[in-house]
Design an enzyme around this catalytic site. Structure first.
Site, PDB file in Angstrom:
ATOM      1  N   GLN A   1      48.026  42.584  43.777  1.00  0.00           N
ATOM      2  CA  GLN A   1      48.725  42.151  44.989  1.00  0.00           C
ATOM      3  C   GLN A   1      49.757  41.093  44.601  1.00  0.00           C
ATOM      4  OE1 GLN A   1      46.527  39.636  47.724  1.00  0.00           O
ATOM      5  NE2 GLN A   1      47.137  40.930  49.419  1.00  0.00           N
TER       6      GLN A   1
ATOM      7  N   SER B   1      52.056  35.971  46.875  1.00  0.00           N
ATOM      8  CA  SER B   1      52.555  34.593  46.899  1.00  0.00           C
ATOM      9  C   SER B   1      53.813  34.435  46.060  1.00  0.00           C
ATOM     10  CB  SER B   1      51.488  33.651  46.349  1.00  0.00           C
ATOM     11  OG  SER B   1      50.323  33.718  47.112  1.00  0.00           O
TER      12      SER B   1
ATOM     13  N   SER C   1      46.442  38.217  41.424  1.00  0.00           N
ATOM     14  CA  SER C   1      45.157  38.543  40.802  1.00  0.00           C
ATOM     15  C   SER C   1      45.210  39.918  40.151  1.00  0.00           C
ATOM     16  CB  SER C   1      44.033  38.522  41.847  1.00  0.00           C
ATOM     17  OG  SER C   1      43.909  37.226  42.370  1.00  0.00           O
TER      18      SER C   1
ATOM     19  N   GLU D   1      41.627  41.540  54.263  1.00  0.00           N
ATOM     20  CA  GLU D   1      41.238  40.673  53.165  1.00  0.00           C
ATOM     21  C   GLU D   1      40.332  39.543  53.648  1.00  0.00           C
ATOM     22  OE1 GLU D   1      43.327  38.414  49.416  1.00  0.00           O
ATOM     23  OE2 GLU D   1      44.496  38.728  51.222  1.00  0.00           O
TER      24      GLU D   1
ATOM     25  N   ASN E   1      41.679  27.981  53.853  1.00  0.00           N
ATOM     26  CA  ASN E   1      40.786  27.741  54.989  1.00  0.00           C
ATOM     27  C   ASN E   1      41.440  26.860  56.050  1.00  0.00           C
ATOM     28  OD1 ASN E   1      39.015  29.351  53.664  1.00  0.00           O
ATOM     29  ND2 ASN E   1      37.329  27.877  53.632  1.00  0.00           N
ATOM     30  N   GLU E   2      42.435  26.068  55.644  1.00  0.00           N
ATOM     31  CA  GLU E   2      43.156  25.276  56.652  1.00  0.00           C
ATOM     32  C   GLU E   2      43.899  26.214  57.604  1.00  0.00           C
ATOM     33  OE1 GLU E   2      43.058  24.492  53.405  1.00  0.00           O
ATOM     34  OE2 GLU E   2      41.857  22.681  53.656  1.00  0.00           O
TER      35      GLU E   2
END
Lengths: 289, 379
Positions: free
Chosen positions: B125, B128, B162, B245, B359-360
Site C-alpha cells: 500500500q 502515506s 508496508s 483496514e 488513534n487520535e
C-alpha cells in the site's frame, strides 16, 4: 448466530424505556434518598406489572440484562438486584413484594431493608435488622443485619450480571448527558465539545462502553463468566463517571445537579456484588485452573 | 439472540480446523520482512491457496469458497488458534481486493485477483507521503495526463509502505488535477514496483527489519488499464479501503484470543501475582473483541454498514494488542529483552495506534461521527 437483541427483546427494552422516561425517576430517586419511599414503591409496582420481578424465573438472562440496563439508565432506586435476580434463583421462586438480602462478605449490608417486606441473609430470613449505614449513593439505604444462611452460586452470578447491566445503563446515561452538555457549554467563544481534549476523553468512554456491552450480553448467554462482565462494565461506567464529572466542571460536583445521582451510583455499584479485585481473582482462577 | 453456529458453519469450522492442524508449520516462519522469510511466507500462501483457504470469502472462480461473513470470522479464529503464520498477502487480500471487486473492471479482476490469491504477487500500500500522514487529502505526488501513450505519468514520493521492500505491485493515490479541491482530483493507481522510474528504498523498523520502505516515482508511466475506478474519483474509492483496514477485515478477533490464550499459558508457567490483573484484563478484552465482532457481523449480515464503528474497533484492538504484549514481557522479567515471539509481537503491536489512521484521528471520528460533537475549528 445472531448476536444482537431480537425484536421481542428490543420491544421489551422500548416498553421499559417508555415507562421510565415518563416516571420522573430522578424525583423518585431523590425522595427515596430522603426516606420517602412512597413514589419509589409506586414505580416498583408498575415495573413489577411489566414482569421485571419474574425475569429470573420466567425469562432468560438476556431479558434480565435488558431490564437492568434500563434501571441503571434511569437511576431507579430499590433492591432490584436482590428481589429480581438473586432471591428468585436462591429461593427457587419469584419474590412477593419487596425483598432484600445480605450475603457477607461480598454483600455485607442489606440494601433498603427498611422498605423490604422480607430481609434475608443468604437463603434464611434475617434474625435482626440493625441501623442505617450511609452509602456513597444516597439512594442506596444500607442496613447491617444478623442471621445465617447459605449462599447460592448461580443466584450470585445472576446478581453480578444484573449489576453489570445496571452499570452499563448508568454509564450510557452519563455519556449521553455529557455529550449534550459539551455541545451547549461554551468557553473561549466555542462549544467545549469542539476541543480535542474533550472529544478524545468522551470517545474513550464510548469505546469502553461499546466493548463492555458484548461482555454483558455474552455473560447472559453463558459465553463468558459474569465476572468478566462486571469488571468491564465497572471499568467502563467508572470511566464514564470520572469523565462526565470532568467535562461538566463544578456544576457536576453538586448534589443539586442530577448527574450526581449517577456518579455516586456508579461508585457504589463498582464494589457491589463483588469488588473488581474479587472478580478478577475469580476469573484468574477459572482461566489458570 | 444466540451465538450458536449452524450445521453448515460447524462443518466448515471442522474442515478448516482439520486442514490447519495437518498443515500449519510446526516452527514459526522467519520474519516476512526478511528476504528468506518473505519467500517462506509466499510458499505458505501458495499452500493455503492450493487448498482454497487463502481467500475463503471470495468467489469460487477466484479460488475462494464464497464463505459468508460468519464463516470468514470462524476461519480466522481457527487460523490464529492453530498458530498459523501472519499473512504476507494481507495488504492485497484485505485492503485492495475489496476495492478491485467493487471498482475494478472485469479485465482488472481477471488480471490481478488470481495471483493475489496464490501469493505469487504481493501488494504494497503506497498511501502515506512525507508531508501527508493522517491528512491524506494533502498528498502531493502527481499524475499527469499522457494522451499519446494512453495513460498517466507519476512523480513524487510515498513512504511508510508496508511490505514494499519485497513486494511486486503497489497501489496508491496521486493528485491528477492540481486545480481541484483537496479531496477531489485524486486518482487511484496500480503499478508494478519494478517499473521504470520507481526506486524502492527499504527502511529498517524498530526491530531492524525492513518492514516498510520509501517509494520514489520519477516519470513513471501507468497505462489507463491500471487506473482503479474513474480518474479523479480516487478519494471515494480509497475511503472504502480505509474502512476495511480499521475495521473488521484486518484485525480478526482470532489473533487476540489466541494471543490471550498463550498469555494464560505463560502465566501458568511463570505465575507472578503482580501481573495477574494484566493477564485477566487481556483475556477479558480479547473476549470483548470477539463478542463485539459477532455483533458487527450480525449487523453487516442484516444489511448494516461498518461506518464509524471501524474507528471504535481500531482504537480498542490496537491498545489491547499493546497491553497484552506488555503483560507478557512483564511476566518474562529479565528474559523479556531476549528475542522471542512475544518480543516480535510486542514490537509489531507498537505500530497499531499509528498505522491505518492514528488513534487520535480515530478518536476524532468517534467523537464527531458517533457522538455528534462539533468539528474542531481548523485554521
Amino acid at each position: 448466530m445472531k448476536f444482537v437483541l431480537d425484536a421481542d427483546q428490543r420491544d421489551f427494552a422500548a416498553s421499559l424505556d417508555a415507562l421510565l422516561s415518563s416516571s420522573e425517576t430522578v424525583a423518585v430517586a431523590r425522595s427515596w434518598a430522603d426516606g420517602d419511599s412512597a413514589p419509589g414503591l409506586r414505580l416498583w409496582a408498575r415495573l413489577a406489572e411489566q414482569g421485571v420481578l419474574s425475569l429470573a424465573t420466567d425469562a432468560t438472562p438476556v431479558e434480565l440484562a435488558v431490564a437492568f440496563e434500563a434501571l441503571g439508565r434511569y437511576a431507579v432506586p430499590g433492591p432490584w438486584v436482590e428481589s429480581a435476580a438473586y432471591l428468585p434463583v436462591a429461593l427457587g421462586h419469584e419474590v412477593e413484594g419487596v425483598a432484600t438480602v445480605a450475603l457477607p462478605p461480598h454483600v455485607p449490608y442489606a440494601l433498603d431493608a427498611d422498605v423490604a417486606d422480607q430481609v434475608y441473609v443468604g437463603d434464611s430470613l434475617a434474625t435482626e435488622v440493625g441501623d442505617l449505614v450511609g452509602s456513597v449513593d444516597r439512594t442506596r439505604r444500607l442496613f447491617s443485619v444478623a442471621g445465617e444462611g447459605r449462599s447460592d452460586d448461580a443466584a450470585f452470578d445472576l446478581a453480578v450480571l444484573a449489576t453489570s447491566a445496571q452499570l452499563l445503563g448508568a454509564g450510557e446515561r452519563i455519556l449521553a448527558d455529557s455529550v449534550t452538555y459539551v455541545k451547549q457549554r461554551k468557553q473561549f467563544g466555542r462549544e467545549i465539545g469542539s476541543y480535542q481534549a474533550i472529544k478524545h476523553a468522551l470517545a474513550d468512554v464510548r469505546i469502553a462502553l461499546d466493548f463492555a456491552r458484548p461482555l454483558v450480553l455474552g455473560a447472559a448467554l453463558g459465553e463468558v463468566p459474569a465476572s468478566a462482565a462486571k469488571v468491564a462494565a465497572g471499568d467502563a461506567a467508572y470511566l464514564a463517571s470520572r469523565t462526565g464529572l470532568q467535562v461538566h466542571g463544578a456544576i457536576g460536583y453538586t448534589q443539586e445537579f442530577d448527574l450526581s445521582l449517577w456518579i455516586t451510583k456508579v461508585r457504589a455499584l463498582v464494589t457491589a456484588w463483588g469488588t473488581p479485585a474479587y472478580h478478577r481473582a475469580r476469573l484468574l482462577d477459572e482461566l489458570v485452573g | 439472540m444466540d451465538l450458536t453456529l449452524s450445521e453448515s458453519e460447524l462443518a466448515f469450522q471442522a474442515e478448516a480446523r482439520a486442514w490447519l492442524e495437518a498443515n500449519v508449520p510446526a516452527e514459526p516462519l522467519p520474519s516476512m520482512d526478511t528476504a528468506d522469510g518473505f519467500v517462506a511466507h509466499q510458499e505458505w500462501e501458495k499452500r493455503l491457496s492450493d487448498a482454497r483457504w487463502s481467500v475463503v470469502s471470495w468467489p469460487t472462480a477466484y479460488s475462494g469458497r464464497e464463505a459468508s461473513l460468519v464463516e470468514w470470522v470462524v476461519f480466522e479464529e481457527e487460523y490464529y488458534r492453530a498458530g498459523a503464520p501472519g499473512r504476507v498477502s494481507q495488504n492485497g487480500i484485505f485492503l485492495l481486493a475489496p476495492i478491485v471487486f467493487d471498482h475494478g473492471t472485469q479485465e482488472q479482476q481477471d488480471r490481478f485477483l488470481p495471483t493475489m490469491a496464490t501469493g505469487e504477487k504481493i501488494w504494497a500500500q503506497c498511501w502515506s507521503e512525507p508531508e501527508a500522514g493522517s491528512d491524506l487529502a494533502s498528498l502531493r505526488s502527481t499524475a499527469q495526463r499522457d494522451d499519446e501513450r494512453g495513460g498517466w505519468v507519476l512523480n513524487g514520493q510515498k513512504t511508510w509502505s508496508s511490505r514494499a521492500s519485497f513486494a511486486h505491485w503497489g497501489f496508491g493515490l496521486f493528485r491528477s488535477d492540481p486545480q481541484a479541491a483537496r479531496h477531489h482530483g485524486l486518482t487511484y493507481f496500480l503499478f508494478p514496483l519494478d517499473a521504470d522510474g520507481i526506486t524502492v528504498r527499504p527502511i529498517a523498523q524498530l526491530d531492524g527489519e525492513a518492514g516498510f520502505a520509501e517509494v520514489f516515482f520519477e516519470d513513471v508511466f501507468v497505462p489507463d488499464s491500471d487506473v482503479l475506478g474513474a480518474p479523479g474519483d480516487g478519494w471515494r474509492v480509497a475511503m472504502s479501503t480505509a474502512g476495511n483496514e480499521r475495521g473488521l477485515s484486518l484485525r480478526s478477533p482470532g489473533r487476540f484470543c489466541a494471543a490471550a490464550d498463550r498469555l494464560i499459558d505463560l502465566y501458568r508457567s511463570t505465575p507472578d501475582p503482580a501481573y495477574a490483573d494484566g493477564v485477566v484484563d487481556a483475556w477479558t478484552k480479547a473476549q470483548a473483541y470477539r463478542l463485539y465482532t459477532w455483533g458487527t457481523v450480525t449487523r453487516l449480515a442484516d444489511g448494516g454498514e461498518m461506518g464509524a464503528a471501524g474507528s471504535v474497533n481500531k482504537v480498542f484492538w490496537s491498545e489491547l494488542d499493546i497491553a497484552l504484549h506488555e503483560t507478557a514481557l512483564d511476566l518474562l522479567g529479565p528474559e523479556a529483552e531476549v528475542e522471542s515471539r512475544w518480543l516480535d509481537g510486542y514490537t509489531f503491536s507498537l505500530s497499531g495506534p499509528i498505522y491505518a489512521g492514528t488513534n487520535e484521528i480515530q478518536r476524532n471520528i468517534v467523537a464527531e461521527r458517533i457522538l455528534g460533537l462539533p468539528r474542531e475549528v481548523r485554521k
